[in-house]
Design a protein around this motif. Structure first.
Motif, mmCIF file in Angstrom:
data_model
loop_
_atom_site.group_PDB
_atom_site.id
_atom_site.type_symbol
_atom_site.label_atom_id
_atom_site.label_comp_id
_atom_site.label_asym_id
_atom_site.label_seq_id
_atom_site.Cartn_x
_atom_site.Cartn_y
_atom_site.Cartn_z
ATOM 1 N N ALA A 219 37.521 -12.561 -0.714
ATOM 2 C CA ALA A 219 38.758 -12.202 -1.406
ATOM 3 C C ALA A 219 38.465 -11.206 -2.520
ATOM 4 O O ALA A 219 39.284 -10.345 -2.853
ATOM 5 C CB ALA A 219 39.428 -13.445 -1.975
ATOM 6 N N GLY A 220 37.293 -11.318 -3.096
ATOM 7 C CA GLY A 220 36.880 -10.421 -4.163
ATOM 8 C C GLY A 220 35.397 -10.574 -4.425
ATOM 9 O O GLY A 220 34.761 -11.511 -3.939
ATOM 10 N N CYS A 221 34.833 -9.650 -5.203
ATOM 11 C CA CYS A 221 33.391 -9.666 -5.475
ATOM 12 C C CYS A 221 33.115 -9.193 -6.894
ATOM 13 O O CYS A 221 33.837 -8.341 -7.426
ATOM 14 C CB CYS A 221 32.634 -8.738 -4.516
ATOM 15 N N ILE A 222 32.062 -9.744 -7.479
ATOM 16 C CA ILE A 222 31.503 -9.226 -8.718
ATOM 17 C C ILE A 222 30.101 -8.737 -8.393
ATOM 18 O O ILE A 222 29.234 -9.536 -8.023
ATOM 19 C CB ILE A 222 31.470 -10.302 -9.814
ATOM 20 N N ASP A 223 29.911 -7.429 -8.477
ATOM 21 C CA ASP A 223 28.610 -6.853 -8.136
ATOM 22 C C ASP A 223 27.872 -6.453 -9.395
ATOM 23 O O ASP A 223 28.423 -5.806 -10.284
ATOM 24 C CB ASP A 223 28.769 -5.620 -7.249
ATOM 25 N N THR A 224 26.583 -6.817 -9.460
ATOM 26 C CA THR A 224 25.767 -6.503 -10.630
ATOM 27 C C THR A 224 24.599 -5.579 -10.300
ATOM 28 O O THR A 224 23.824 -5.261 -11.202
ATOM 29 C CB THR A 224 25.201 -7.803 -11.248
ATOM 30 N N VAL A 243 36.800 -5.567 -6.245
ATOM 31 C CA VAL A 243 35.354 -5.586 -6.437
ATOM 32 C C VAL A 243 35.067 -4.985 -7.801
ATOM 33 O O VAL A 243 35.504 -3.863 -8.094
ATOM 34 C CB VAL A 243 34.619 -4.778 -5.347
ATOM 35 N N THR A 244 34.370 -5.721 -8.652
ATOM 36 C CA THR A 244 33.967 -5.159 -9.939
ATOM 37 C C THR A 244 32.515 -4.706 -9.859
ATOM 38 O O THR A 244 31.710 -5.275 -9.128
ATOM 39 C CB THR A 244 34.128 -6.167 -11.090
ATOM 40 N N CYS A 245 32.183 -3.690 -10.648
ATOM 41 C CA CYS A 245 30.854 -3.072 -10.590
ATOM 42 C C CYS A 245 30.346 -2.872 -12.004
ATOM 43 O O CYS A 245 31.029 -2.230 -12.820
ATOM 44 C CB CYS A 245 30.965 -1.731 -9.865
ATOM 45 N N CYS A 246 29.144 -3.410 -12.303
ATOM 46 C CA CYS A 246 28.632 -3.273 -13.669
ATOM 47 C C CYS A 246 27.153 -2.926 -13.727
ATOM 48 O O CYS A 246 26.589 -2.874 -14.831
ATOM 49 C CB CYS A 246 28.880 -4.562 -14.451
ATOM 50 N N GLY A 247 26.485 -2.693 -12.596
ATOM 51 C CA GLY A 247 25.048 -2.451 -12.648
ATOM 52 C C GLY A 247 24.575 -1.493 -11.581
ATOM 53 O O GLY A 247 25.275 -1.232 -10.599
ATOM 54 N N ASN A 248 23.362 -0.989 -11.759
ATOM 55 C CA ASN A 248 22.791 -0.044 -10.786
ATOM 56 C C ASN A 248 21.297 -0.270 -10.592
ATOM 57 O O ASN A 248 20.558 0.664 -10.299
ATOM 58 C CB ASN A 248 23.073 1.397 -11.202
ATOM 59 N N VAL A 249 20.837 -1.523 -10.763
ATOM 60 C CA VAL A 249 19.408 -1.791 -10.646
ATOM 61 C C VAL A 249 18.898 -1.468 -9.242
ATOM 62 O O VAL A 249 17.736 -1.066 -9.074
ATOM 63 C CB VAL A 249 19.103 -3.257 -11.025
ATOM 64 N N ALA A 250 19.751 -1.608 -8.214
ATOM 65 C CA ALA A 250 19.349 -1.256 -6.848
ATOM 66 C C ALA A 250 19.414 0.246 -6.624
ATOM 67 O O ALA A 250 18.505 0.848 -6.061
ATOM 68 C CB ALA A 250 20.222 -1.983 -5.836
#
Length: 331
Positions: A219-224, A243-250
């Motif tokens: 239904a939704g995602c929190i991506d870090t 979908v929320t996005c707060c990181g770019n470690v990958a």
């Protein structure tokens, strides 16, 4: 107080190499600001680890004291909003980036960066959240504006990290069914204690699929973490999902077509906690102090001292930490 010395973690640059040590500093060396704060607690965030290893995208000039989080007691104030003895929380803005941060026993900051902790939240608890918990809170807030607990499963990536673990715990507290995406299968019990209903292997989501859409799963995602994981989460999110996005470690790259957005109406929401407006900042801290405070908060951290930070920074960059690192600056 010009004769006041204090301990701090200092990062120095020599011939392009960076060295960390605990040093004695003087408050006269602190930057200008209306508030002088004696730091009681700080916390370790990924941005701190980058600053501590010479990442010029975070910190431009060295020597420098990292620490983007600090909670403590005002010792001197030139602002009518604060008086000596007031407890304050300082997170974000330029603290610990190009302004000496919370890995020192004292900070001096503009009054506009500080807030008084809401009722029900101690300075210690504030740093159990820290920037990671605050970022998780913004992410949950944005997702919950559109996704209800009965809309379906919500996935959190990087679930054992600071933002991820806090997101899992807050979502579970609010009644969401949470799937935790991780590459650390050995942390299944930890994630279940936070409230995760099931564990999803990162291997299923870390490869670029090449397809514009994938079967709906969330239904939704929190991506870090960003990169291929974020790409695949967007492609597997349900119609009108968030979908929320707060990181770019990958990776900072994102290989997507417009199809998830124009055929499913998926929303991709960027999360920036650094300069979050103070009015909304105060409101969110109130939520974290009360209705959103995870029942498992006391089981989500490891307490360390300033002397322990050197090893913790290396372990964070190697992906070997879980949960939150609370830094007790009073020891």
């Amino acid at each position: 107080m010009s004769d006041k010395n204090y301990k701090a973690l200092v990062v120095e640059e020599t011939d392009g190499r960076y060295f960390r040590s605990i040093q004695s500093r003087n408050i006269d060396n602190l930057p200008a600001g209306e508030l002088l704060v004696r730091v009681a607690y700080s916390s370790l965030n990924y941005k701190d680890a980058l600053s501590a290893t010479g990442h010029k995208g975070v910190t431009k000039n060295y020597p420098h004291t990292p620490g983007i989080d600090a909670a403590g007691i005002v010792e001197e104030s030139r602002s009518p909003a604060f008086a000596p003895g007031d407890p304050v929380i300082v997170t974000g803005y330029d603290l610990g980036m190009n302004t000496a941060g919370g890995f020192g026993e004292y900070i001096r900051v503009p009054a506009a960066w500080a807030l008084k902790p809401p009722d029900g939240l101690s300075l210690r608890e504030a740093m159990l959240f820290g920037t990671a918990g605050f970022t998780a809170g913004i992410s949950v807030w944005k997702l919950s504006e559109h996704i209800r607990p009965d809309d379906g499963e919500v996935l959190v990536s990087g679930a054992t990290g600071g933002v991820g673990s806090m997101s899992v715990a807050i979502l579970a507290k609010l009644g969401y069914r949470v799937a935790a995406l991780t590459g650390k299968a050995e942390e299944k019990a930890f994630l279940e204690r936070l409230g995760a209903c099931r564990i999803v292997s990162r291997q299923q989501f870390q490869e670029h699929s090449g397809r514009p859409l994938l079967p709906v799963q969330w239904a939704g995602c929190i991506d870090t973490v960003g990169g291929a994981v974020l790409e695949n989460l967007v492609k597997t999110t349900a119609p009108l999902g968030v979908v929320t996005c707060c990181g770019n470690v990958a990776s900072a790259d994102l290989a997507l077509t417009v199809y998830p957005f124009i055929l499913r109406g998926v929303s991709l929401v960027g999360i920036d906690s650094q300069n979050y407006p103070m009015v909304q900042r105060i409101g969110l801290w109130q939520k974290l102090a009360d209705a959103w405070k995870p029942a498992a908060l006391d089981g989500m951290y490891t307490e360390k001292t300033l002397d322990d930070l050197d090893e913790c920074i290396d372990r964070m960059l190697a992906g070997k930490l879980k949960g939150r690192i609370l830094v007790n600056m009073q020891q």
